[in-house]
Design an enzyme around this catalytic site. Structure first.
Site, PDB file in Angstrom:
ATOM      1  N   LYS A   5       0.747  -1.270   0.034  1.00  0.00           N
ATOM      2  CA  LYS A   5       0.046   0.083  -0.105  1.00  0.00           C
ATOM      3  C   LYS A   5       0.807   1.407  -0.040  1.00  0.00           C
ATOM      4  CE  LYS A   5      -4.554   0.870   0.400  1.00  0.00           C
ATOM      5  NZ  LYS A   5      -5.579  -0.415   0.084  1.00  0.00           N
TER       6      LYS A   5
HETATM    7  N1  GLU Z   1      -7.370  -0.070  -3.138  1.00  0.00           N
HETATM    8  C1  GLU Z   1      -7.865  -1.193  -3.538  1.00  0.00           C
HETATM    9  C2  GLU Z   1      -7.835  -2.000  -2.508  1.00  0.00           C
HETATM   10  O1  GLU Z   1      -7.918  -1.547  -1.195  1.00  0.00           O
HETATM   11  C3  GLU Z   1      -7.335  -1.711  -4.903  1.00  0.00           C
HETATM   12  C4  GLU Z   1      -6.287  -2.401  -4.864  1.00  0.00           C
HETATM   13  C5  GLU Z   1      -5.644  -2.804  -6.138  1.00  0.00           C
HETATM   14  O2  GLU Z   1      -6.440  -2.983  -7.085  1.00  0.00           O
HETATM   15  O3  GLU Z   1      -4.324  -3.220  -6.239  1.00  0.00           O
HETATM   16  O4  GLU Z   1      -8.452  -3.050  -2.579  1.00  0.00           O
END
Ligand code: GLU
Length: 428
Positions: free
Chosen positions: A118
Site C-alpha cells: 500500500k
Molecule cells: N485500493 C484497492 C483495495 O484496497 C484496490 C487495490 C488494487 O486494485 O490493487 O483493495
C-alpha cells in the site's frame, strides 16, 4: 524560491484505534487456530519493506512544498506486491502498514498471484489544483521507480486517487524505463489499457458478497433494507447494484452528511445528483438529512460501511440493529468491536473478502496488459463474480469447520495459503 517545511497534518483522531493493532489482533487469533509456526509468524507480522519519501513539489503559488509519502510492501511470497495509493491528510505509517498487510490477506483469500502493498501521501487533494496533484504524483513515482514494476510492485487507486492519477503514474514510470509499461499500474483509464468493469468492481463484489450472505441467512433480497456509509466509488456502486437487486436502501452518507428515506432512496437519482453537484450529496431532496452518527445504528437489515477505518467501535457496536455487515471499506470495524458483534450474532463479511472485487479486476487488467488482449465486459464480470462467490463459500465453510466468525475464517484461509507457500518455497 521559498521552501516550506514538511507538510504534515495533525496526528490522527485520538478516538481512532490503531488499524495495525486491529489487524494484528485478528492475525494473532487466526495464527493460533492454524497453529502457525513461529518462523512464519515472525516473517508475516512485519512488512518486507517500508519506504518513506519526501517529495518536493512546486505549488501554483511558486513555493515548493515537501510532501511525505509512503510505500509499504508487506509480503511478496505469492507474487509481485499489489495495492492502492491513498491521498489523504490523515495518512500515517501504521495505517499504510495495516492496509499493506490487508492486501496480502485479500489477494490470498481470492487466490490471485499477488503479495500485498500500500502507498500513501499525506496531502489534502481537495485543496490542490490538478497541476499540483499531477506534479506530486509524478514526483512520487520517480522517487519509487525502483520499487514499482509490472513484476515487482503494482499500484492502483485508493482513497483520493483514481484513473487520472494512475495515468500520470504509468506515464512517468514508462519514461524511466524508456517504453510504455501498461502493466505497472491498474485502475487506468479505459483508453490506455484500463479494464472494462474495473470502476464498479469493488462495489460489484460487495453486491455479490451481500447476496451470498443473505442466502445463507435465508433472507430474500427484495425484502431487505440497507444503509450504505460512504458514497464514493465503492459506496455508490455498491448502493446502486444492491438497489438494482431490489434491496431497499434507506440510508446513505458521504462527507457532507447522512440522508434517510424510510421508503427507500432512488440510488440512480442520488448518483445523478452527486455527479451534478461536485461529487457530493449535499442538498439531495430524495431523502431527509440525518445525524451521520445514527446511520450505522439505524433500523436496517444490512449495513455497508464503505468509507474509512474504525467507524464501528466498542462505543456504537452494541446499538447496531443490522443482521449483516458487509465491509466495503478497509478496516471499518475496530478489533474492540468484534466480541460485541459476535455476541449479538451479526454476520460480518469482512473487508479482506467483501472488497476484494477491486483487486480481482485489477488482476484481470494486469493480465490483459500482459497478454495485449482486451477482454469483454462479460468476461470480466463473469470471472470476477465467480471468484467472489467461490471465495465467499470457502470462507463460509472455514467458519463452520472451526466454529469461528467469518472475519477470522477469512484470515485463516489467507494465512494458510501464504504459510503453505512458505513451506514449499522454504529458504529461511
Ligand atoms: N485500493 C484497492 C483495495 O484496497 C484496490 C487495490 C488494487 O486494485 O490493487 O483493495
Amino acid at each position: 524560491m521559498a521552501v516550506q517545511t514538511v507538510y504534515k497534518e495533525p496526528a490522527p483522531l485520538i478516538d481512532r484505534e490503531n488499524p495495525l493493532e486491529s489487524m494484528m489482533s485478528r492475525f494473532n487469533i487466526a495464527a493460533e487456530i492454524l497453529g502457525l509456526d513461529e518462523e512464519t509468524y515472525n516473517v508475516l507480522k512485519t512488512p518486507d519493506k517500508q519506504v518513506i519519501v519526501h517529495i518536493p513539489v512546486t505549488m501554483d503559488n511558486g513555493k515548493v512544498r515537501v510532501f511525505e509519502g509512503y510505500r509499504v510492501i508487506h509480503n511478496t511470497i505469492l507474487g509481485p506486491s499489489k495495492g492502492g495509493i491513498r491521498y489523504d491528510k490523515n495518512v500515517y505509517l501504521d495505517e499504510v502498514k495495516a492496509l499493506a498487510a490487508w492486501m496480502t490477506w485479500k489477494c490470498a483469500v481470492v487466490d490471485i498471484p499477488y503479495g500485498g502493498a500500500k502507498g500513501g501521501i499525506i496531502c489534502d487533494p481537495t485543496t490542490m489544483s490538478a497541476g499540483e496533484i499531477e506534479r506530486m504524483t509524478r514526483a512520487y513515482t520517480l522517487a519509487l521507480k525502483d520499487v514499482f514494476g509490472p513484476d515487482r510492485d503494482i499500484p492502483a487507486p485508493d482513497m483520493g486517487t483514481g484513473p487520472r492519477e494512475m495515468a500520470w503514474l504509468m506515464d512517468e514510470f514508462s519514461k524511466t524505463v524508456g517504453m510504455t509499461s501498461s502493466a505497472v499500474v491498474t485502475g487506468k483509464p479505459l483508453v490506455m489499457g484500463g479494464s472494462l468493469g474495473r470502476t464498479e468492481a469493488t462495489g460489484r463484489g460487495v453486491m455479490v458478497a451481500t447476496l451470498a450472505a443473505l442466502e445463507k441467512l435465508g433472507l430474500n433480497p427484495t425484502e431487505v433494507s440497507a444503509a450504505v456509509q460512504g458514497f464514493g466509488n465503492v459506496g455508490s456502486w455498491a448502493a446502486k447494484l444492491l438497489f438494482d437487486k431490489g434491496l431497499k436502501i434507506k440510508g446513505v452518507s458521504d462527507i457532507s452528511g447522512a440522508y434517510w428515506n424510510a421508503d427507500g432512496i432512488d440510488i440512480n437519482e442520488a448518483i445523478a445528483y452527486k455527479n451534478a453537484h461536485g461529487g457530493r450529496l449535499e442538498g439531495f431532496t430524495g431523502a431527509a438529512p440525518m445525524d451521520p452518527n445514527d446511520l450505522l445504528t439505524s433500523a436496517v437489515d444490512v449495513l455497508v460501511p464503505a468509507a474509512v477505518e474504525d467507524v464501528i467501535t466498542e462505543h456504537n457496536a452494541r446499538q447496531i440493529q443490522a443482521k449483516l455487515i458487509v465491509e466495503g471499506a478497509n478496516g471499518p470495524t475496530a478489533a474492540s468491536a468484534d466480541p460485541i458483534i459476535n455476541e449479538k450474532g451479526i454476520m460480518v463479511v469482512p473487508d479482506i473478502l467483501a472488497n476484494s472485487g477491486g483487486v480481482t479486476v485489477s488482476y484481470f487488467e494486469w493480465v490483459q496488459n500482459k497478454q495485449g488482449f482486451k477482454w469483454t465486459e462479460q468476461m470480466v464480470t463473469e470471472r470476477a463474480d465467480r471468484i467472489m462467490s467461490d471465495a465467499f463459500e470457502k470462507v463460509y465453510q472455514t467458519s463452520l469447520k472451526y466454529k469461528i466468525p467469518m472475519r477470522i475464517a477469512a484470515y485463516v484461509v489467507s494465512i494458510d495459503k501464504v504459510a503453505q507457500t512458505y513451506k514449499y518455497r522454504g529458504g529461511f
